[in-house]
Motif scaffolding. Sequence first.
Motif, mmCIF file in Angstrom:
data_model
loop_
_atom_site.group_PDB
_atom_site.id
_atom_site.type_symbol
_atom_site.label_atom_id
_atom_site.label_comp_id
_atom_site.label_asym_id
_atom_site.label_seq_id
_atom_site.Cartn_x
_atom_site.Cartn_y
_atom_site.Cartn_z
ATOM 1 N N ASP A 92 0.827 -1.210 0.000
ATOM 2 C CA ASP A 92 0.000 0.000 0.000
ATOM 3 C C ASP A 92 0.861 1.261 0.000
ATOM 4 O OD1 ASP A 92 -2.349 -1.418 -0.036
ATOM 5 O OD2 ASP A 92 -2.746 -1.232 2.107
ATOM 6 N N ASP B 230 2.400 1.745 -3.508
ATOM 7 C CA ASP B 230 1.394 2.259 -4.445
ATOM 8 C C ASP B 230 1.086 3.728 -4.190
ATOM 9 O OD1 ASP B 230 0.924 0.045 -6.062
ATOM 10 O OD2 ASP B 230 -0.591 -0.793 -4.724
ATOM 11 N N GLY B 231 0.892 4.078 -2.915
ATOM 12 C CA GLY B 231 0.496 5.439 -2.586
ATOM 13 C C GLY B 231 1.601 6.454 -2.762
ATOM 14 N N ARG C 18 -4.184 12.552 -2.667
ATOM 15 C CA ARG C 18 -4.323 11.422 -3.581
ATOM 16 C C ARG C 18 -3.488 10.235 -3.112
ATOM 17 N NH1 ARG C 18 -7.190 7.991 -5.930
ATOM 18 N NH2 ARG C 18 -6.356 7.067 -7.854
ATOM 19 N N GLU D 87 -5.340 8.499 -0.410
ATOM 20 C CA GLU D 87 -6.487 7.770 -0.971
ATOM 21 C C GLU D 87 -6.040 6.426 -1.543
ATOM 22 O OE1 GLU D 87 -8.261 10.292 -3.855
ATOM 23 O OE2 GLU D 87 -9.264 11.587 -2.389
ATOM 24 N N ILE D 88 -4.943 6.455 -2.282
ATOM 25 C CA ILE D 88 -4.432 5.222 -2.891
ATOM 26 C C ILE D 88 -4.022 4.227 -1.807
ATOM 27 C CG2 ILE D 88 -2.579 4.234 -4.294
ATOM 28 C CD1 ILE D 88 -2.573 6.862 -5.905
ATOM 29 N N LYS E 48 -5.243 3.857 1.056
ATOM 30 C CA LYS E 48 -6.422 3.309 1.737
ATOM 31 C C LYS E 48 -7.189 2.336 0.849
ATOM 32 C CE LYS E 48 -9.855 5.015 5.015
ATOM 33 N NZ LYS E 48 -10.498 6.234 5.580
ATOM 34 N N ASP E 49 -6.945 2.388 -0.447
ATOM 35 C CA ASP E 49 -7.630 1.523 -1.402
ATOM 36 C C ASP E 49 -7.129 0.083 -1.234
ATOM 37 O OD1 ASP E 49 -8.710 0.234 -3.637
ATOM 38 O OD2 ASP E 49 -8.509 2.017 -4.888
ATOM 39 N N SER E 50 -8.050 -0.865 -1.173
ATOM 40 C CA SER E 50 -7.672 -2.266 -0.960
ATOM 41 C C SER E 50 -7.060 -2.899 -2.207
ATOM 42 C CB SER E 50 -8.892 -3.080 -0.527
ATOM 43 O OG SER E 50 -9.903 -3.041 -1.520
ATOM 44 N N ARG E 51 -7.234 -2.273 -3.361
ATOM 45 C CA ARG E 51 -6.656 -2.822 -4.582
ATOM 46 C C ARG E 51 -5.148 -2.570 -4.610
ATOM 47 N NH1 ARG E 51 -10.646 0.260 -8.607
ATOM 48 N NH2 ARG E 51 -10.135 1.841 -7.037
ATOM 49 N N ASP F 18 0.120 1.792 7.313
ATOM 50 C CA ASP F 18 0.832 1.217 6.165
ATOM 51 C C ASP F 18 2.314 1.579 6.193
ATOM 52 O OD1 ASP F 18 -1.321 -0.101 4.982
ATOM 53 O OD2 ASP F 18 -1.992 1.702 3.950
#
Length: 260
Positions: free
Chosen positions: A98, A101-102, A111, A114-115, A117-120, A238
């Motif tokens: 995570d 990615d973020g 942003r 947000e990324i 926190k996204d489970s993807r 994270d």
Amino acid sequence: MNDSSQRQMQALARISDIPAAIGLLTRLPIRVDTTKAIARGAQAAWAWPLVGAIPALALWGVASLALNAGLPALWAATLGLLVQVVLTGAMHEDGLSDSADGLWGGFERTRRLEIMKDSRIGAYGVIALILSLLLRATALAVILPLPGAIWALVVIGLVSRLPMVLLMGSLPNARDDGLAHHVGRPGAATMGLASSLVAVVTLVLCPWAIAPLLVICSAGTIAVAALAKGKIGGQTGDILGASQQVTEVLALAVFAALMA
């Protein structure tokens, strides 16, 4: 010891903090008094590094059985990592992916959060996980067949979880909500106790490794802290997980180099 000192020690560390830490950082079915654990909050973080001994010993046990069965060292290391990931619920690996990615997938702070926190999972997260597992497995393949591997793994388990306490206490929360915000931040005494415990265990089990571990792992922790502060303004759960993974890779590299 007077009554005032006893009260301070009781406030700083309680035995109940250990099962609470195990319940938080592993998937082991540990009974935890939730009310007391919530009340203690970040004060209980001193026990987080101690939890690292559990997956370390499990990894060593499974890998040793694999080696004794005649499997190659890399296979044994991979099987040990599998058990370790299952025991921890891949919590730290999730934090690493995570964070990757973020921190690299967004162009501004909101942003990025947000990324995270996204489970993807995205390309950066996948690459980070592959590299982490590859580096850990190859270093373990060097360490596991050698005498003293069990003590090295215990030290690595403790050392790699110390940055979570230090970053949680030294960096502000990047979000105004979430678990880290509600739990609070460990104070200087809690961070000092956690650091002292890790230092004592390392001095007892692997005194010859303490200097390079201090230098290399401190550099990694500072780098993670600077990156998190610069890109999202502080730490999240994270980021704490990512700091564990980065430090574990560095500590494994130190032991592989020293023991080979």
